[in-house]
Design a protein around this motif. Structure first.
Motif, PDB file in Angstrom:
ATOM      1  N   THR A 126       3.554  -4.170  -1.842  1.00 33.73           N
ATOM      2  CA  THR A 126       4.703  -5.017  -2.178  1.00 33.73           C
ATOM      3  C   THR A 126       4.713  -6.278  -1.329  1.00 33.73           C
ATOM      4  O   THR A 126       4.939  -7.382  -1.847  1.00 33.73           O
ATOM      5  N   ARG A 127       4.452  -6.143  -0.050  1.00 37.70           N
ATOM      6  CA  ARG A 127       4.422  -7.297   0.840  1.00 37.70           C
ATOM      7  C   ARG A 127       3.293  -8.259   0.464  1.00 37.70           C
ATOM      8  O   ARG A 127       3.483  -9.472   0.436  1.00 37.70           O
ATOM      9  N   ARG A 128       2.122  -7.704   0.148  1.00 35.15           N
ATOM     10  CA  ARG A 128       0.997  -8.545  -0.267  1.00 35.15           C
ATOM     11  C   ARG A 128       1.334  -9.316  -1.533  1.00 35.15           C
ATOM     12  O   ARG A 128       1.044 -10.495  -1.645  1.00 35.15           O
ATOM     13  N   MET A 129       1.960  -8.629  -2.488  1.00 30.21           N
ATOM     14  CA  MET A 129       2.306  -9.279  -3.759  1.00 30.21           C
ATOM     15  C   MET A 129       3.356 -10.380  -3.527  1.00 30.21           C
ATOM     16  O   MET A 129       3.273 -11.439  -4.131  1.00 30.21           O
ATOM     17  N   SER A 130       4.329 -10.134  -2.642  1.00 29.66           N
ATOM     18  CA  SER A 130       5.367 -11.136  -2.384  1.00 29.66           C
ATOM     19  C   SER A 130       4.796 -12.358  -1.670  1.00 29.66           C
ATOM     20  O   SER A 130       5.327 -13.451  -1.793  1.00 29.66           O
ATOM     21  N   GLU A 131       3.703 -12.180  -0.923  1.00 31.05           N
ATOM     22  CA  GLU A 131       3.043 -13.294  -0.246  1.00 31.05           C
ATOM     23  C   GLU A 131       2.064 -14.006  -1.168  1.00 31.05           C
ATOM     24  O   GLU A 131       1.403 -14.955  -0.760  1.00 31.05           O
TER      25      GLU A 131
END
Length: 152
Positions: A39-44
């Motif tokens: 999720t963090r990778r996708m949001s970045e």
């Protein structure tokens, strides 16, 4: 988010079941951490992290998992290893130098202590000699009465 949500939900459900049956939180925690990272990778704006596990083997009772690294990950890993190797060598040289410096300082301080102890012994001997000479001088001049003592 992922290509196959039902597959991911199944993995999460299996981890939940395993956690519940074994009484350990590790399987569920691993899945949750994986989802958090994705999720963090996708949001970045980064791509999905894909890790391919090829095989497992045991070496000295430690289970190691081999997986394929991407070319950029290989470059990063080599760079990190080289940096670590250099830092380790620098640290070892620094520690060795510090140790040699401390050993030299210790040796000098021991020598200085020996010199000072010798000086103390010499001064005590000189004091005792002067005391004896003083007593002889007083005795020879008959200032000392046999019943009296000389305060010093």
């Amino acid at each position: 988010m992922w290509t196959n949500n039902s597959r991911e939900e199944t993995k999460l459900h299996l981890a939940e079941t395993e956690s519940y049956s074994t009484g350990k939180i590790k399987p569920l925690l691993k899945e949750e951490l994986k989802y958090y990272i994705q999720t963090r990778r996708m949001s970045e704006g980064k791509n999905e992290l894909v890790v391919e596990f090829n095989k497992e083997f045991k070496k000295d009772r430690i289970c190691l998992t081999i997986y394929k690294l991407r070319p950029n990950e290989v470059v990063k890993l080599k760079r990190r290893r080289e940096q670590n190797r250099k830092a380790s060598e620098k640290f070892r040289v620094k520690k060795k130098t510090e140790l040699q410096t401390l050993q030299l300082l210790c040796q000098k301080l021991q020598q200085r202590n020996d010199e000072l102890m010798k000086e103390v012994a010499d001064l005590e001997a000189e004091r005792d000699a002067w005391y004896c000479r003083l007593l002889e001088s007083l005795h020879n001049t008959d200032l000392i009465d046999n019943n009296k003592t000389v305060p010093i």
